[in-house]
Structures are given as C-alpha cells and as structure tokens.
Design a protein around this motif. Structure first.
Motif, PDB file in Angstrom:
ATOM      1  N   TYR A 119       0.818  -1.207   0.000  1.00 57.58           N
ATOM      2  CA  TYR A 119       0.000   0.000   0.000  1.00 57.58           C
ATOM      3  C   TYR A 119       0.856   1.263   0.000  1.00 57.58           C
ATOM      4  O   TYR A 119       1.940   1.297   0.595  1.00 57.58           O
ATOM      5  N   ASP A 120       0.368   2.294  -0.658  1.00 55.59           N
ATOM      6  CA  ASP A 120       1.028   3.584  -0.635  1.00 55.59           C
ATOM      7  C   ASP A 120       0.806   4.215   0.742  1.00 55.59           C
ATOM      8  O   ASP A 120      -0.346   4.339   1.179  1.00 55.59           O
ATOM      9  N   PRO A 121       1.864   4.618   1.440  1.00 55.83           N
ATOM     10  CA  PRO A 121       1.700   5.127   2.805  1.00 55.83           C
ATOM     11  C   PRO A 121       0.915   6.436   2.892  1.00 55.83           C
ATOM     12  O   PRO A 121       0.328   6.737   3.932  1.00 55.83           O
ATOM     13  N   THR A 122       0.899   7.191   1.812  1.00 55.36           N
ATOM     14  CA  THR A 122       0.171   8.465   1.813  1.00 55.36           C
ATOM     15  C   THR A 122      -1.222   8.319   1.228  1.00 55.36           C
ATOM     16  O   THR A 122      -2.214   8.744   1.819  1.00 55.36           O
ATOM     17  N   LEU A 123      -1.313   7.693   0.058  1.00 51.90           N
ATOM     18  CA  LEU A 123      -2.599   7.565  -0.619  1.00 51.90           C
ATOM     19  C   LEU A 123      -3.480   6.488  -0.001  1.00 51.90           C
ATOM     20  O   LEU A 123      -4.708   6.510  -0.177  1.00 51.90           O
ATOM     21  N   LYS A 124      -2.856   5.508   0.670  1.00 50.19           N
ATOM     22  CA  LYS A 124      -3.559   4.385   1.305  1.00 50.19           C
ATOM     23  C   LYS A 124      -4.168   3.400   0.298  1.00 50.19           C
ATOM     24  O   LYS A 124      -4.938   2.524   0.662  1.00 50.19           O
ATOM     25  N   THR A 125      -3.847   3.554  -0.967  1.00 52.28           N
ATOM     26  CA  THR A 125      -4.322   2.622  -1.988  1.00 52.28           C
ATOM     27  C   THR A 125      -3.288   1.519  -2.195  1.00 52.28           C
ATOM     28  O   THR A 125      -2.097   1.695  -1.903  1.00 52.28           O
ATOM     29  N   ASP A 126      -3.738   0.369  -2.698  1.00 49.34           N
ATOM     30  CA  ASP A 126      -2.797  -0.690  -3.040  1.00 49.34           C
ATOM     31  C   ASP A 126      -2.057  -0.272  -4.306  1.00 49.34           C
ATOM     32  O   ASP A 126      -2.660  -0.035  -5.335  1.00 49.34           O
ATOM     33  N   ARG A 127      -0.741  -0.147  -4.201  1.00 51.15           N
ATOM     34  CA  ARG A 127       0.053   0.322  -5.339  1.00 51.15           C
ATOM     35  C   ARG A 127       0.757  -0.803  -6.075  1.00 51.15           C
ATOM     36  O   ARG A 127       1.193  -0.642  -7.218  1.00 51.15           O
ATOM     37  N   MET A 128       0.891  -1.967  -5.427  1.00 55.42           N
ATOM     38  CA  MET A 128       1.433  -3.131  -6.124  1.00 55.42           C
ATOM     39  C   MET A 128       0.880  -4.393  -5.480  1.00 55.42           C
ATOM     40  O   MET A 128       0.845  -4.514  -4.255  1.00 55.42           O
TER      41      MET A 128
END
Length: 327
Positions: A204-213
């Motif tokens: 997860y992206d630590p800022t966006l909170k979305t799964d990035r990979m």
C-alpha cells in the motif's frame, strides 16, 4: 437496421475518449445523450462528440423515455447505485469494471437485476471481445498448446496524482480494482473455471492508502495463474499462456490499439507463428454485442454472475495478503 439508443452517465475520460467514439462507429449502437453533474460540461462534451442531447444531471437522462440503454463509467463507488437507478428507470446497463466495491455489493446488484428480467446488465470487460482473446481461448480449447498449465500476467502504469480517482482509497481506488481485476478475469476466462484458492501479496502507498502493487497466485487445480499489477511501476502489459506443448503470448492484451493491427504469438514445439489481427476497436465490438442482446433478447456475452465471481477473487487476494496465507 435497428439501433439501440444509448445514454452516457458522466463525461468521464474513458467514455469521451474511448468508449463513445467507438460505439458511434457501431452497427447496432446509437449514442444519443450524455449527462454530467454540470450542464455546461454535458453540453460541451456532447457538442464535441456530435451527441444530440445533453443533460445537467443523471436523473434527467434516466427520465428520457427515448433512451433504451445506459453506459455507466462513473467512479467505482457509484457503479452499483446508479446501475440500480438505471434499471429502476427501465434502462439496460453496461457498467464499467469493477462492477462493485465488494462481492456482497455485486451480489446485491445481481439480486436487483433479477427483478427486471426484461433488462440486460453487463460488466464492461471489453478485452474479452477482441479477436486476439477469442483466438487465444480457441487455441487453448483446441489443444493447440497441449494441456493448459499456467497463465502469467503483468499490467502496470505510473500514477501518483492524489486527485486522480484511481488513487482515492475511499471510493474504490487502487491497482487491484483498476487493473488487477483484468489479471483475475482473463485467468478465469482462459481456464473456464474458478480458482479453488489464492495467495496474495499487497503493498500500500503510505500516503494515498491505496494498493500500489499486488501479486497473486491463483490455484485452478489443474493449473495456476499468476499476476502482478501496479499503479507505480513502469507502464507495461503482457500475457503469456503456457501449456505442455506450447504457449500463446499477447503483446497488448488489454489496451488493444484501435488504429493498427494487434500482434500475438503461438508457439508449438520449436515453431513460433506470429499472428496479426485485423484492425478493430474492442469498445465498438462490446457495444454492438450488448446492443444485439437487447435487440434480439438474447443473453449478454458476460452474465452478471461472472462479475460477482470476479469480485470474490479480488476480495480473496486482499484477504490472503492480510492473513499471509492461502484463502
């Protein structure tokens, strides 16, 4: 020849840049109206696309009795609510993927759709209708790669814009919902079955909170499928389908270009055949197939049950990543 009269919910780029222009080339599809939350936006986009009607709200479009079918490319969290509203208004609905935010929400949509048996609903996985995918599945089914054993998929792009809906976790953003769903869908499509269990790793992206990979392994019993999807990797997409005697490789499996031939390879033994597919637009094909299902009252190419099943696998990947084990 009869055509289905289509209305478009929103001026989303996927619609205005890809789907609408493609459907306007269709034999059975006629895009007659576009709605946006702002009337001026609707008028500007409709004028640019040569669409005769523009509405300043989605409700106005759904109230138009001349519109038979609706294309819903709204943000993910609005897929089910507005698809249901369209059904209630008596419209057939082609809804963008992913069909819902959860399998429970997708199942709810399926239940509601059954209250309107005269109306068609389908998730817009356009890739399945491209001749390259029809050819790939045919080669597998005819045993041209021997026994199907494994499918490998990579799909990625780089986007860290916090204002982009793909990077907004609270409305269904993230890589799995946006592109990982393809890796799951195509594996189920090629195997013609559901995975018995899955293993996933999600970052997860630590800022966006979305799964990035995310990477996952799907167990189909007689074979496996693996995929990696990412919103923060170098842009790339490729699919390889391996059997005991050969393989099929698709060069541009998802965003197939509509203005030039597509390429795939079929290898059997030491011989590799390069297959060139005629120029076509998968969005045109999708729109016409759905329109034909309405015109002739035949089943849609991809039933809503398939969309529910795909959501279940997406959820299983997330659950597996949290548990750090098979689900």
């Amino acid at each position: 020849m009869s055509k289905i009269r289509w209305g478009i919910l929103s001026a989303a780029k996927i619609g205005t840049k890809k789907v609408i222009p493609a459907m306007q080339k269709g034999v059975y599809s006629d895009v007659v109206a576009l709605a946006s939350r702002k009337a001026e936006t609707a008028r500007a986009e409709a004028a640019a696309l040569g669409i005769s009607k523009a509405y300043g709200s989605y409700e106005e479009l759904l109230a138009d009795p001349t519109i038979q079918a609706v294309y819903n490319p709204l943000p993910n969290h609005l897929h089910v609510p507005w698809t249901i509203k369209a059904l209630e208004a008596g419209k057939h609905v082609l809804c963008e993927k992913p069909i819902a935010l959860s399998s429970a929400e997708a199942a709810h949509l399926l239940d509601v759709s059954r209250q309107y048996p005269q109306l068609k609903v389908m998730e817009a996985f356009m890739y399945r209708f491209h001749p390259q995918w029809q050819r790939a599945r045919q080669l597998v089914q005819e045993g041209k790669i021997g026994k199907l054993r494994t499918v490998q998929t990579v799909f990625s792009y780089y986007n860290t814009d916090p204002t982009n809906i793909r990077n907004q976790a609270d409305i269904g953003g993230g890589g799995m919902m946006d592109i990982g769903c393809y890796g799951i869908s195509l594996s189920r499509f090629i195997f013609g079955a559901e995975p018995t269990r899955v293993m996933g790793i999600v970052e997860y992206d630590p800022t966006l909170k979305t799964d990035r990979m995310a990477s996952a392994l799907l167990d189909f019993g007689d074979g496996t499928a693996t995929f990696t999807c990412s919103t923060q990797l170098s842009p790339y997409q490729r699919v390889n389908i391996f059997g005991t005697e050969g393989r099929v490789e698709i060069e541009i499996p998802f965003n197939a270009p509509p203005d030039r031939p597509c390429k795939m390879w079929h290898q059997r033994g030491d011989e590799i055949e390069e297959i060139m597919l005629d120029i076509c637009d998968q969005y045109t094909i999708q729109g016409d197939l759905f329109s034909q299902a309405i015109l002739y009252n035949t089943p849609v190419p991809t039933p809503l049950e398939d969309a529910v099943a795909n959501m279940k696998v997406i959820e299983a990947v997330f659950e597996s990543a949290k548990k750090n084990g098979w689900v």
